[in-house]
Design an enzyme around this catalytic site. Structure first.
Site, PDB file in Angstrom:
ATOM      1  N   LYS A   1       0.852  -1.187   0.000  1.00  0.00           N
ATOM      2  CA  LYS A   1       0.000   0.000   0.000  1.00  0.00           C
ATOM      3  C   LYS A   1       0.891   1.242   0.000  1.00  0.00           C
ATOM      4  O   LYS A   1       1.743   1.402   0.883  1.00  0.00           O
ATOM      5  CB  LYS A   1      -0.822  -0.017   1.296  1.00  0.00           C
ATOM      6  CG  LYS A   1      -2.296   0.135   1.099  1.00  0.00           C
ATOM      7  CD  LYS A   1      -2.976  -0.075   2.450  1.00  0.00           C
ATOM      8  CE  LYS A   1      -4.378   0.400   2.411  1.00  0.00           C
ATOM      9  NZ  LYS A   1      -4.987   0.360   3.743  1.00  0.00           N
TER      10      LYS A   1
HETATM   11  C1  E4P Z   1      -8.427   1.104   3.786  1.00  0.00           C
HETATM   12  O1  E4P Z   1      -7.566   0.436   3.275  1.00  0.00           O
HETATM   13  C2  E4P Z   1      -8.271   1.809   5.066  1.00  0.00           C
HETATM   14  O2  E4P Z   1      -7.561   0.982   5.946  1.00  0.00           O
HETATM   15  C3  E4P Z   1      -9.563   2.117   5.760  1.00  0.00           C
HETATM   16  O3  E4P Z   1     -10.687   1.663   5.038  1.00  0.00           O
HETATM   17  C4  E4P Z   1      -9.686   3.487   6.314  1.00  0.00           C
HETATM   18  O4  E4P Z   1     -10.917   3.632   6.948  1.00  0.00           O
HETATM   19  P1  E4P Z   1     -11.240   4.776   8.012  1.00  0.00           P
HETATM   20  O5  E4P Z   1     -11.563   6.019   7.260  1.00  0.00           O
HETATM   21  O6  E4P Z   1     -12.430   4.270   8.760  1.00  0.00           O
HETATM   22  O7  E4P Z   1     -10.018   4.933   8.867  1.00  0.00           O
END
Ligand code: E4P
Length: 218
Positions: free
Chosen positions: A87
């Site tokens: 990522k």
């Molecule tokens: C995605 O890969 C992220 O880890 C995640 O969905 C972020 O979500 P949040 O906005 O609830 O922190």
């Protein structure tokens, strides 16, 4: 539609895998810190979980901010297991790293995406996945799900192979809307995965069937 769990808590992932319905996991530095796990050890453990499907995808996020640092971290993380997806944040440095990692056949997930333009750039950088954050857009008064439809339309126009992971999901309704928009993947907190199973009429129906069956068997 593929379902990923958005968590770094191993027990939650194991529980999800028991259903046979989970295709992958996404983590981020916040989730890892909340789970209080050793990052690389946790990624290794998640990648090698017993019931994981053949195409298991486990996103692990880099923490360097510069391209070279991200590439080094990405190579190190990708070596943990073939299912690991790197990522990278949707920054100039992140997309440079994404392109370099893609060139090395390392799977990538461009994260923190909030606009169609960012998603176009992620696809051009060869990202395996793009993660638009719908909940965080809704939080600031914008329409998160519209972003998903826009990205899907643009990707379809050009035949981009980058897969859309709907991220920052806040409710089961976001999952439905993701399906209607044709998103490839939803990544959801375990609580929302549980909520997807529930309907009061199912509970009432099961209870009535069991009562009728018990009465009949007497
Ligand atoms: C995605 O890969 C992220 O880890 C995640 O969905 C972020 O979500 P949040 O906005 O609830 O922190």
């Amino acid at each position: 539609m593929k379902i990923f769990l958005d968590t770094a808590v191993i027990d939650e992932i194991k529980k999800g895998l028991e259903t046979g319905l989970i295709d992958g996991v996404t983590t981020n530095p916040t989730l890892v810190s909340q789970a209080k796990v050793d990052f690389k050890a946790a990624i290794a453990q998640i990648a090698s979980l017993a019931n994981a499907p053949a195409e298991w995808a486990v996103s692990a996020e880099v923490t360097a901010l510069d391209c070279a640092g991200m590439i080094n971290e990405g190579i190190e993380l990708a070596a943990i297991a073939p299912s690991v997806v790197i990522k990278v944040p949707l920054t100039v440095e992140g997309l440079k790293a994404c392109k370099a990692l893609s060139g090395k056949k390392i799977k990538t997930n461009a994260t923190l995406v909030f606009s169609p333009n960012q998603a176009i750039l992620a696809a051009k950088a060869g990202a395996t996945y793009v993660s638009p954050f719908v909940g965080r857009l809704d939080d600031v008064g914008q329409n998160g799900m519209q972003l998903i439809s826009d990205i899907k339309a643009i990707y379809d126009n050009y035949g981009y192979s980058t897969k859309i992971i709907v991220a920052s999901i806040r409710s089961p309704q976001h999952v439905v809307q993701s399906g209607l928009a044709g998103a490839h993947v939803v990544t959801i907190p375990p609580k929302i995965f549980s909520q997807m199973f529930s309907h009061p009429l199912t509970d009432i129906g099961v209870k009535k069937f069991m009562e009728d069956w018990a009465a009949f068997k007497k």
